[in-house]
Enzyme design. Structure first.
Site, PDB file in Angstrom:
ATOM      1  N   SER A 278       5.061  25.670  61.488  1.00 47.82           N
ATOM      2  CA  SER A 278       4.467  26.805  61.913  1.00 47.82           C
ATOM      3  C   SER A 278       3.385  27.308  61.381  1.00 47.82           C
ATOM      4  O   SER A 278       2.492  26.553  61.108  1.00 47.82           O
ATOM      5  CB  SER A 278       5.750  27.874  61.909  1.00 47.82           C
ATOM      6  OG  SER A 278       5.396  29.241  62.983  1.00 47.82           O
TER       7      SER A 278
ATOM      8  N   HIS B 275      11.129  27.039  69.000  1.00 49.28           N
ATOM      9  CA  HIS B 275      10.215  27.119  67.758  1.00 49.28           C
ATOM     10  C   HIS B 275      11.185  26.387  66.570  1.00 49.28           C
ATOM     11  O   HIS B 275      11.288  26.981  65.761  1.00 49.28           O
ATOM     12  CB  HIS B 275       9.771  28.341  67.426  1.00 49.28           C
ATOM     13  CG  HIS B 275       8.800  28.258  66.405  1.00 49.28           C
ATOM     14  ND1 HIS B 275       7.501  27.684  66.394  1.00 49.28           N
ATOM     15  CD2 HIS B 275       8.702  28.775  65.089  1.00 49.28           C
ATOM     16  CE1 HIS B 275       6.754  27.792  65.376  1.00 49.28           C
ATOM     17  NE2 HIS B 275       7.460  28.709  64.344  1.00 49.28           N
TER      18      HIS B 275
END
Length: 695
Positions: free
Chosen positions: A555, A670
């Protein structure tokens, strides 16, 4: 009116002008990879996945490592972490028989037994088979204080967007014609049995540019969603608007938060039929209510009522007195130069605070006595990471966890009287740690700032620069990297002779708001300099060398290692770049990207693109540079950080003739996957890659 029509026609014609399209394609020839489910894009993904899997699966360690990792993920010796709801402890559990998981519960009294009797509330595998959807469980919101109804959040493939359905916890079934919200990045909270406070996709104009709701409404049972009453409307440029009901023994508070940016907001509380804006700094973090006290965490110094309250402090005030103009706050916690507030929560009569001192956790219990806060340190284990797991609204009992790099995670229970702390569950030693040691070093960054970092290695390791070493970092959003136990790192890396290091760089939350703010926007390069300084320090201590040093981040951490790839390819021989941000020119136009402009800046503003452009990995790739062979990983279902960041970076490297590995899971949101099998495949590919590149 005609003038607007003409302008609209001109704008429309420009969109379809071949010269404009050609110019746009020349700027970025890989825009087609931004079409998440585009046929051409998915064919590209399929081909890259196949090439990566075919090569890495040939490694002799692949099959035994996959089996070992999957066994850890499916282990029945894992801790079933509880969520306290009424008389029950709820838990979500996945294993080889239940790959999508069981949402289950047991009576709290039975939870303490070695083998609790679990009652299945919802079987996600059965639900997925029945409805033909790849459901992932994303949690539930319970009706207070009866807890007989809840709102279940279900995600297709693990994405952030969820479908919300009302569920009967007595009958253990979905409520027919109950509350229902279709797929969206919704927020929802019970006001009472027949009313919800909601934010969702109400149609055109109801979302922000970040893709989150900008309208908070009250929705009454039995009425159409279109008839919900608007409570507050934010701006389209806001990050989002969220409403919630805070239930305390004293009263219920209806709260609406207008998140202007990731770090600034306006908070409102419903009094009667009016929303009252709280007179607090935009960058203060509203912390809710406890025993009629309003709690605030300060992100900068605040002078009010003749007093200055320090950055990073937790302060409180009687809410009723505050509404009448009083600004004489009580200080609950004030940080020092090397300490910070990690988080806090409440029980019926106590405020529990987690403090971090030089990246080591401490737990405190505060009570309000005669208007003054009185605190005591809880006798929790030291020199590790503590996490508050579950608290009870109706008593002072709670659970917390403790772990460090070599000590498996344990779950502790503190009874309501607080007199005896008991270890009630513990992970086994998944890997042999008796010959390992943990050291904390400090490196001087480019500007002289001292950056701490941890090293986990064998006691027998020779300091000759030849140790395969994995350096992990994040450095963003005020998130602290704490010393936790990772069974996967142990079995897949440490047991194979690898060294593991974690950098506590600026941008994180290790030392409070000032540590985070030191690397915001135009100062982002400091985080990258910090990480490079730690890498150089590992080399200086002869723990490793560039030939044997790899880095990993996901991320925001994917951006970090992406920058390291392009700025300092000489320092590393392996890079795992997971669910990353890489195209910082377009990040704010992709999915939730606009919400992070408070962290990175706005690339559409020339003065801000001027500093972003200096580090944006996608724009700084060069054909004439030599890069380590990077591994990009992402997921098709990631609706937070767009998978095109990894896709386009890999495609551009390919066009320049640079080798790489690429793997994109079709599920996972995610993260790395929805099922343990998916997670095991991703983790095995990553660790086999490290063994191949660094050994």
């Amino acid at each position: 009116m005609k003038r607007f029509i003409c302008l609209s026609m001109i704008f429309t014609s420009l969109l379809f002008c071949p010269s404009v399209l050609c110019s746009r394609q020349e700027d970025d020839p890989f825009l087609w990879l931004e079409e998440v489910n585009g046929e051409k894009a998915l064919e590209w993904v399929k081909a890259k996945n196949a090439a990566t899997v075919a090569e890495l699966q040939q490694h002799p360690d692949y099959i035994p490592l996959y089996n070992r990792i999957l066994a850890v993920l499916n282990s029945k010796e894992r801790i079933a972490f509880p969520s306290l709801v009424g008389e029950y402890a709820y838990n979500f559990w996945q294993d080889e028989k239940n790959p999508r998981g069981l949402w289950r519960r047991t009576l709290l009294a039975d939870y303490f037994n070695p083998a609790p009797v679990w009652e299945t509330v919802l079987d996600l595998d059965e639900l997925s088979r029945r409805e033909g959807e790849p459901w992932a469980f994303k949690g539930a919101s319970y009706l207070y204080p009866a807890f007989d109804l809840c709102l279940v959040r279900l995600s297709r493939g693990g994405s952030d967007a969820t479908e919300i359905r009302e569920f009967d916890l007595v009958k253990k079934e979905f409520v027919k014609e109950g509350f229902y919200l279709p797929k969206a990045k919704s927020n929802v909270s019970w006001i009472n049995r027949n009313e919800l406070l909601i934010g969702t996709d109400f149609g055109p104009g109801s979302l922000t540019t970040s893709g989150y709701p900008r309208i908070a409404k009250i929705w009454r049972r039995g009425t159409p969603l279109s008839g919900a009453r608007t409570l507050y409307t934010g701006q389209e440029s806001d990050m989002g608007v969220r409403g919630g009901a805070i239930n305390t023994p004293e009263r219920q508070y209806i709260v609406v938060s207008r998140n202007i940016t990731f770090y600034t907001s306006n908070s409102f509380v419903m009094e009667g039929d009016k929303l009252i804006k709280l007179d607090i700094p935009d960058d203060a973090q509203f912390g809710g209510f406890f025993r009629n006290q309003m709690l605030l965490e300060l992100k900068s110094d605040w002078t009010t009522g003749g007093h200055t309250y320090k950055q990073g402090a937790l302060i409180s005030i009687d809410y009723g007195q505050f509404l009448m103009g009083d600004r004489n706050f009580a200080v609950v916690f004030t940080p020092s130069e090397r300490s910070s507030l990690v988080g806090f929560t409440t029980t019926k009569n106590a405020l529990l605070i987690l403090k971090l001192t030089n990246v080591v956790s401490e737990l405190f219990r505060y009570t309000l006595q005669d208007g003054q806060w009185v605190g005591e340190k809880i006798a929790a284990p030291e020199y590790g990471a503590i996490g508050l797991t579950a608290t009870d609204d109706f008593s002072d009992q709670y659970f917390f966890t403790y772990a460090n790099y070599l000590t498996p995670t344990s779950l502790y229970y503190v009874p309501a009287n607080g007199k005896k702390i008991a270890k009630v569950k513990s992970l086994p030693h998944y890997f042999n740690s008796k010959d390992l040691l943990v050291e904390q070093y400090e490196a001087a960054s480019k500007d002289g700032t001292v950056i701490p970092y941890f090293v986990v290695r064998s006691k027998k390791a020779k300091l000759n620069g030849a140790n395969p070493t994995l350096l992990y970092g994040y450095g963003g959003f005020e998130i602290a990297m704490q010393p936790g136990y990772s069974a996967i790192t142990g079995v897949a890396w440490l047991e194979k002779g690898g060294v593991y290091a974690v950098a506590n760089i600026r941008g994180g939350g290790e030392f409070g708001p000032k540590w985070h703010q030191a690397a915001l926007k135009e100062n982002r390069q400091r985080a990258f300099d910090d990480f490079a300084a730690v890498a150089e320090d590992l080399i200086r201590h002869k723990i490793t060398s560039p030939r044997h040093l790899g880095i990993e981040g996901g991320s925001n951490g994917g951006l970090l290692v992406g920058v390291m790839l392009t700025q300092r390819p000489d320092l590393f021989n392996a890079v795992i770049c997971s669910v990353p941000l890489l195209d910082m020119k377009r990040y704010n136009k992709l999915l939730a990207g606009a919400s992070w402009m408070g962290e990175y800046g706005n690339p559409d503003l020339p003065e801000e693109w001027a500093f972003i452009s200096k580090y944006s990995p996608y724009q700084n790739l060069a054909a004439d540079k030599k890069y380590p062979r990077v591994l990009f990983t992402t997921t098709t279902r990631d609706d937070r950080v767009h998978p095109s960041h990894a896709r386009k970076m890999a495609a551009k490297m390919e066009a320049m003739g640079h080798p790489f590995y690429y793997f994109e899971n079709t599920e996972g949101g995610h993260g790395s996957g929805v099922t343990n099998e998916q997670r095991a495949e991703m983790l095995t590919l990553e660790h086999v890659y490290l063994l191949k590149m660094l050994k």
